[in-house]
Motif scaffolding. Structure first.
Motif, PDB file in Angstrom:
ATOM      1  N   GLN A  86      22.541  30.308  23.049  1.00  0.00           N
ATOM      2  CA  GLN A  86      23.198  29.547  21.986  1.00  0.00           C
ATOM      3  C   GLN A  86      23.683  28.193  22.500  1.00  0.00           C
ATOM      4  N   VAL A  87      24.319  28.200  23.672  1.00  0.00           N
ATOM      5  CA  VAL A  87      24.885  26.968  24.230  1.00  0.00           C
ATOM      6  C   VAL A  87      23.789  25.950  24.546  1.00  0.00           C
ATOM      7  N   TRP A  88      22.783  26.368  25.325  1.00  0.00           N
ATOM      8  CA  TRP A  88      21.751  25.411  25.715  1.00  0.00           C
ATOM      9  C   TRP A  88      20.840  25.069  24.535  1.00  0.00           C
ATOM     10  N   GLY A  89      20.753  25.979  23.569  1.00  0.00           N
ATOM     11  CA  GLY A  89      20.002  25.670  22.368  1.00  0.00           C
ATOM     12  C   GLY A  89      20.641  24.560  21.558  1.00  0.00           C
ATOM     13  N   GLN A  90      21.944  24.370  21.713  1.00  0.00           N
ATOM     14  CA  GLN A  90      22.656  23.277  21.052  1.00  0.00           C
ATOM     15  C   GLN A  90      22.704  22.020  21.923  1.00  0.00           C
ATOM     16  N   ILE A  91      22.900  22.219  23.234  1.00  0.00           N
ATOM     17  CA  ILE A  91      23.066  21.079  24.138  1.00  0.00           C
ATOM     18  C   ILE A  91      21.767  20.315  24.337  1.00  0.00           C
ATOM     19  N   PHE A  92      20.644  21.019  24.450  1.00  0.00           N
ATOM     20  CA  PHE A  92      19.378  20.331  24.713  1.00  0.00           C
ATOM     21  C   PHE A  92      19.035  19.317  23.622  1.00  0.00           C
ATOM     22  N   PRO A  93      19.053  19.682  22.338  1.00  0.00           N
ATOM     23  CA  PRO A  93      18.761  18.670  21.314  1.00  0.00           C
ATOM     24  C   PRO A  93      19.762  17.510  21.335  1.00  0.00           C
TER      25      PRO A  93
END
Length: 281
Positions: A86-93
């Motif tokens: 969830q975290v990296w799925g938000q941070i990457f974009p």
């Protein structure tokens, strides 16, 4: 860490319950990239090289029942992994400008095999860029608490977040560049590059921790900082009865590891985790 009722990840490959024993001649690792281990050889005086060179050795396997403790550790790992997704799925974009591809977490018992070679629980958790998988013997949680002095559920969560951070580095192309640079470097220079790689993973773990701050309980942050300190190269070498030799360090000192984790937690910005441009670690 408040994970009760949290969803688990589907990116789990459960190999527990299968006991493996290597047979035949060990085959060396070759052409698969850099294998990165959380705390390589954390037992005093252990030589893990043969364990990391069994990638093509035949296996004899048997099965056993998974204990309730292992079941709980597996469920915990699955839920922590889901928070990283969830975290990296938000941070990457937001910070990288593209989508994040999540890794698989392999849970195993005793020994396992990967494209990066064979490993046992004694090597510590590791990430293999050849198959985009992180490998974890959940018994390491007990070792972390009882033998290395890093207690608490958030210390265990840090272990998973650190290996996922290596996957983040792989997604960014950092692991491949470091691997190539290490091949051209002296042993001491290669060790120094690996230290920067590990400290960056600690910082990225801190970025993750800031993003799950709403799940933290009192004392959780200190548990993660303590875990980072307990697996610093200087402390592990002292624990093994040796005088710390900085030129042999591959993960960073206790102060460095805790410091970079704290920096990532304070910032929440991946750009502040550029250990390769830092003049001082």
């Amino acid at each position: 860490m408040r994970l009760r009722g949290a969803r688990g990840s589907r990116n789990i490959e459960d190999r527990r319950g299968r006991r493996g024993r290597s047979g035949g001649r060990a085959a060396p690792i070759g052409g698969v990239g850099l294998i990165v281990v959380l705390a390589i050889g954390y037992f005093a005086g252990i030589d893990v090289t043969p364990l990391l060179q069994q990638g093509n050795a035949p296996q004899q396997t048997s099965t056993r029942a998974i204990s309730p403790e292992e079941e709980r550790a597996g469920e915990f790992s699955s839920r922590v992994l889901a928070t990283t997704e969830q975290v990296w799925g938000q941070i990457f974009p937001a910070q990288v400008g593209r989508d994040y591809r999540a890794p698989t977490l392999v849970l195993y018992s005793d020994v396992t095999q990967s494209p990066c070679g064979g490993a046992s629980g004694a090597t510590g958790p590791f990430y293999c860029p050849a198959d985009n998988k992180a490998y974890l013997d959940t018994d390491f949680f007990a070792t972390l608490s009882r033998q290395l002095g890093a207690k608490g559920d958030f210390a265990a969560a840090y272990v998973i977040a650190h290996e996922v951070a290596h996957h983040v580095q792989n997604e960014l192309g950092i692991l491949g560049k470091v691997h190539e640079a290490r091949r051209r470097a002296s042993i001491e220079e290669a060790n120094a590059l690996t230290v920067r790689l590990e400290l960056q993973a600690d910082c990225l773990s801190g970025v993750w921790a800031r993003s799950v701050e709403g799940l933290l309980e009192p004392g959780d942050l200190e548990e993660a900082l303590n875990a980072a300190r307990m697996i610093g190269d200087d402390r592990l070498q002292k624990r093994a009865g040796k005088v710390p030799q900085p030129h042999t360090f591959t993960h960073g000192t206790s102060a460095q590891r805790a410091g970079w984790f704290a920096k990532g937690f304070k910032s929440g910005d991946m750009r502040d985790c550029d250990t390769f441009s830092a003049n001082r670690l």
